[in-house]
Design a protein around this motif. Sequence first.
Motif, PDB file in Angstrom:
ATOM      1  N   VAL A 115      14.633   8.446   2.921  1.00 29.52           N
ATOM      2  CA  VAL A 115      14.175   9.300   1.814  1.00 29.52           C
ATOM      3  C   VAL A 115      14.055   8.487   0.525  1.00 29.52           C
ATOM      4  CG1 VAL A 115      16.472  10.108   1.094  1.00 29.52           C
ATOM      5  CG2 VAL A 115      14.470  11.549   0.717  1.00 29.52           C
ATOM      6  N   LYS A 116      14.880   7.470   0.361  1.00 30.07           N
ATOM      7  CA  LYS A 116      14.758   6.587  -0.809  1.00 30.07           C
ATOM      8  C   LYS A 116      13.404   5.875  -0.790  1.00 30.07           C
ATOM      9  CE  LYS A 116      16.357   2.094  -2.393  1.00 30.07           C
ATOM     10  NZ  LYS A 116      17.220   0.934  -2.064  1.00 30.07           N
ATOM     11  N   ASP A 117      13.022   5.325   0.362  1.00 35.12           N
ATOM     12  CA  ASP A 117      11.741   4.617   0.473  1.00 35.12           C
ATOM     13  C   ASP A 117      10.559   5.555   0.271  1.00 35.12           C
ATOM     14  OD1 ASP A 117      12.949   2.195   0.907  1.00 35.12           O
ATOM     15  OD2 ASP A 117      12.770   2.242   3.087  1.00 35.12           O
ATOM     16  N   ILE A 118      10.672   6.782   0.789  1.00 33.62           N
ATOM     17  CA  ILE A 118       9.579   7.740   0.637  1.00 33.62           C
ATOM     18  C   ILE A 118       9.394   8.103  -0.836  1.00 33.62           C
ATOM     19  CG2 ILE A 118       8.775  10.079   1.195  1.00 33.62           C
ATOM     20  CD1 ILE A 118      10.208   9.830   3.868  1.00 33.62           C
ATOM     21  N   CYS A 119      10.486   8.361  -1.533  1.00 34.05           N
ATOM     22  CA  CYS A 119      10.395   8.727  -2.954  1.00 34.05           C
ATOM     23  C   CYS A 119       9.866   7.569  -3.793  1.00 34.05           C
ATOM     24  CB  CYS A 119      11.761   9.176  -3.465  1.00 34.05           C
ATOM     25  SG  CYS A 119      12.294  10.778  -2.813  1.00 34.05           S
ATOM     26  N   ALA A 120      10.301   6.354  -3.476  1.00 27.69           N
ATOM     27  CA  ALA A 120       9.802   5.183  -4.209  1.00 27.69           C
ATOM     28  C   ALA A 120       8.311   4.999  -3.982  1.00 27.69           C
ATOM     29  CB  ALA A 120      10.568   3.938  -3.784  1.00 27.69           C
ATOM     30  N   SER A 121       7.852   5.186  -2.751  1.00 25.33           N
ATOM     31  CA  SER A 121       6.419   5.045  -2.461  1.00 25.33           C
ATOM     32  C   SER A 121       5.615   6.151  -3.125  1.00 25.33           C
ATOM     33  CB  SER A 121       6.178   5.039  -0.942  1.00 25.33           C
ATOM     34  OG  SER A 121       6.554   6.264  -0.353  1.00 25.33           O
ATOM     35  N   ALA A 122       6.202   7.351  -3.248  1.00 23.47           N
ATOM     36  CA  ALA A 122       5.515   8.449  -3.942  1.00 23.47           C
ATOM     37  C   ALA A 122       5.313   8.106  -5.413  1.00 23.47           C
ATOM     38  CB  ALA A 122       6.318   9.736  -3.804  1.00 23.47           C
ATOM     39  N   LEU A 123       6.317   7.489  -6.017  1.00 22.87           N
ATOM     40  CA  LEU A 123       6.210   7.112  -7.432  1.00 22.87           C
ATOM     41  C   LEU A 123       5.198   5.988  -7.638  1.00 22.87           C
ATOM     42  CD1 LEU A 123      10.007   7.124  -8.363  1.00 22.87           C
ATOM     43  CD2 LEU A 123       8.300   8.773  -9.123  1.00 22.87           C
ATOM     44  N   LEU A 124       5.165   5.046  -6.708  1.00 23.81           N
ATOM     45  CA  LEU A 124       4.326   3.861  -6.874  1.00 23.81           C
ATOM     46  C   LEU A 124       2.925   4.014  -6.300  1.00 23.81           C
ATOM     47  CD1 LEU A 124       7.066   1.226  -5.971  1.00 23.81           C
ATOM     48  CD2 LEU A 124       6.200   1.746  -8.253  1.00 23.81           C
ATOM     49  N   ASP A 142       0.863  -1.191   0.000  1.00 28.71           N
ATOM     50  CA  ASP A 142       0.000   0.000   0.000  1.00 28.71           C
ATOM     51  C   ASP A 142       0.898   1.239   0.000  1.00 28.71           C
ATOM     52  OD1 ASP A 142      -1.899   1.955   0.293  1.00 28.71           O
ATOM     53  OD2 ASP A 142      -2.912   1.044   2.013  1.00 28.71           O
ATOM     54  N   TYR A 143       1.407   1.606  -1.182  1.00 30.35           N
ATOM     55  CA  TYR A 143       2.417   2.654  -1.269  1.00 30.35           C
ATOM     56  C   TYR A 143       1.867   4.046  -0.960  1.00 30.35           C
ATOM     57  CZ  TYR A 143       5.377  -0.922  -3.338  1.00 30.35           C
ATOM     58  OH  TYR A 143       6.119  -2.062  -3.542  1.00 30.35           O
ATOM     59  N   THR A 144       0.610   4.273  -1.266  1.00 29.67           N
ATOM     60  CA  THR A 144       0.014   5.574  -0.934  1.00 29.67           C
ATOM     61  C   THR A 144       0.024   5.796   0.574  1.00 29.67           C
ATOM     62  OG1 THR A 144      -1.420   5.557  -2.890  1.00 29.67           O
ATOM     63  CG2 THR A 144      -2.078   6.972  -1.066  1.00 29.67           C
ATOM     64  N   ALA A 145      -0.391   4.765   1.324  1.00 35.13           N
ATOM     65  CA  ALA A 145      -0.393   4.863   2.782  1.00 35.13           C
ATOM     66  C   ALA A 145       1.022   4.954   3.331  1.00 35.13           C
ATOM     67  CB  ALA A 145      -1.120   3.664   3.388  1.00 35.13           C
ATOM     68  N   VAL A 146       1.962   4.258   2.684  1.00 34.14           N
ATOM     69  CA  VAL A 146       3.373   4.340   3.100  1.00 34.14           C
ATOM     70  C   VAL A 146       3.858   5.780   2.988  1.00 34.14           C
ATOM     71  CG1 VAL A 146       5.745   3.677   2.518  1.00 34.14           C
ATOM     72  CG2 VAL A 146       3.935   1.961   2.502  1.00 34.14           C
ATOM     73  N   TYR A 147       3.524   6.424   1.877  1.00 33.70           N
ATOM     74  CA  TYR A 147       3.971   7.794   1.634  1.00 33.70           C
ATOM     75  C   TYR A 147       3.440   8.751   2.698  1.00 33.70           C
ATOM     76  CZ  TYR A 147       4.596  12.258  -0.830  1.00 33.70           C
ATOM     77  OH  TYR A 147       4.946  13.544  -1.161  1.00 33.70           O
ATOM     78  N   TYR A 148       2.151   8.687   2.981  1.00 31.20           N
ATOM     79  CA  TYR A 148       1.562   9.615   3.944  1.00 31.20           C
ATOM     80  C   TYR A 148       2.021   9.326   5.375  1.00 31.20           C
ATOM     81  CZ  TYR A 148      -1.358  11.566   0.284  1.00 31.20           C
ATOM     82  OH  TYR A 148      -1.790  12.204  -0.861  1.00 31.20           O
ATOM     83  N   ASN A 149       2.173   8.054   5.726  1.00 31.62           N
ATOM     84  CA  ASN A 149       2.692   7.726   7.056  1.00 31.62           C
ATOM     85  C   ASN A 149       4.142   8.181   7.206  1.00 31.62           C
ATOM     86  OD1 ASN A 149       1.042   5.784   9.102  1.00 31.62           O
ATOM     87  ND2 ASN A 149       0.299   5.514   7.008  1.00 31.62           N
ATOM     88  N   SER A 150       4.891   8.103   6.113  1.00 29.52           N
ATOM     89  CA  SER A 150       6.292   8.551   6.158  1.00 29.52           C
ATOM     90  C   SER A 150       6.385  10.056   6.341  1.00 29.52           C
ATOM     91  CB  SER A 150       7.016   8.129   4.873  1.00 29.52           C
ATOM     92  OG  SER A 150       7.039   6.727   4.740  1.00 29.52           O
TER      93      SER A 150
END
Length: 401
Positions: free
Chosen positions: A221-230, A193-201
């Motif tokens: 920051v790598k994980d946040i950017c990847a979740s933003a893309l996905l 659930d990358y959208t939720a990952v992004y907002y929780n991050s």
Amino acid sequence: MSPIDADASTVLITLREQIEPSGDSDLVGAMYQLEDLYERKLWFQLSEVLSQNVYKNENSKPIRLKLFENFVLKFNDKINQLKLIEFLLLSLQDCDLKERLEYLTDLKDLIKNRKNIKKTDDDDIADIDIIQALLFLEIEIAGVKLNLGFVDEASAIIDECSKQIDKINWSLDNRINASYYFTNASLLKLKGDYTAVYYNSLLFLACIDDLDNLANKHAIVKDICASALLGDKIYNFGEIIMHDIFQYLDIAWLKQLILALNSGDLAAFEQVIGSPEIKQIPEIASNVGFLKQKMCIMSLTKLVFNSPTQNRTFKYDAIMAQVPFLQNYDEVEHLLIKCFSLQLMKGLINEVNSEVEISWIQPRTMTLDQIDAMKKKLVVWSDKVSDLNQYMASAGKELWV
């Protein structure tokens, strides 16, 4: 995890001798301070010296766990419980996951079974300090279990912590909030659930007062950017681009991809997705088709955003000329419907005239370049208002004669 039956001063002398070869006079001096403050039972000042002068000193790493076990635990019920947990977490940085789990569980049992837990008259619940400490430990335990592969157990703990947080009617300490959002983001990442990952991050970052004290900044920051893309609902990268942590993104192609999508830069986008480096993050490499769709949406958003508010009727041909990867009118309409369903914009589609009228576009966090473009638009608008004002003043004179 029980302290040895050694006198506190003996423990401190032993540890001080261990660090003296490092030549760190500040740390050695802090150890003398600890001995003095312990004898005088100045617990708050003692915890401050531990926090500021010992545990923040890199040279203290070899003695941190021994210091915690053989000294700090002697007065564990005299200091702020969140600081106590913080000292343990800093002491466990070089331990393996199983050791971390054991120490965290032992401390949880120690605090939970303490006989002097206070009760409030109204709610019959433990003291706020104890509640927060136990909640903090539960979340940290969930994080360790998650890293050990016990996903179901970690998920159950986080669910229970979420229910407990919802019932709390006071503001939680930011250390607990940060731990919760970080652990929850890690759990959601495993679930895809990358959208939720992004907002929780982003919520996690909001709880961090000083990024300099944040470990693993580059990986985060790598994980946040990847979740933003996905993320299937993330179509604005301004929040992460404008955040201070973005400067720690040391993967050039990932930074270029984020910036290209945010600005609708097709040339930069195609350069990245055509590069073999993208395979460094398999999740991104396997979702190039989705990223192309996202690029179309970002380009359309850019087209609407940069257009004058009084003229936002667009012919399909104009959209196809500005938005990449669109081959025919059906694809244009599909893209528009997708944007409307995501509530990125609102408008009316006129199939007869092959055009769309956009009445609203979702507000977005702008980068400095976008703010500069907005400034130029406001200057043009201001000049037009000034010209109209001068015209009305000139033309209106005859009416008042």
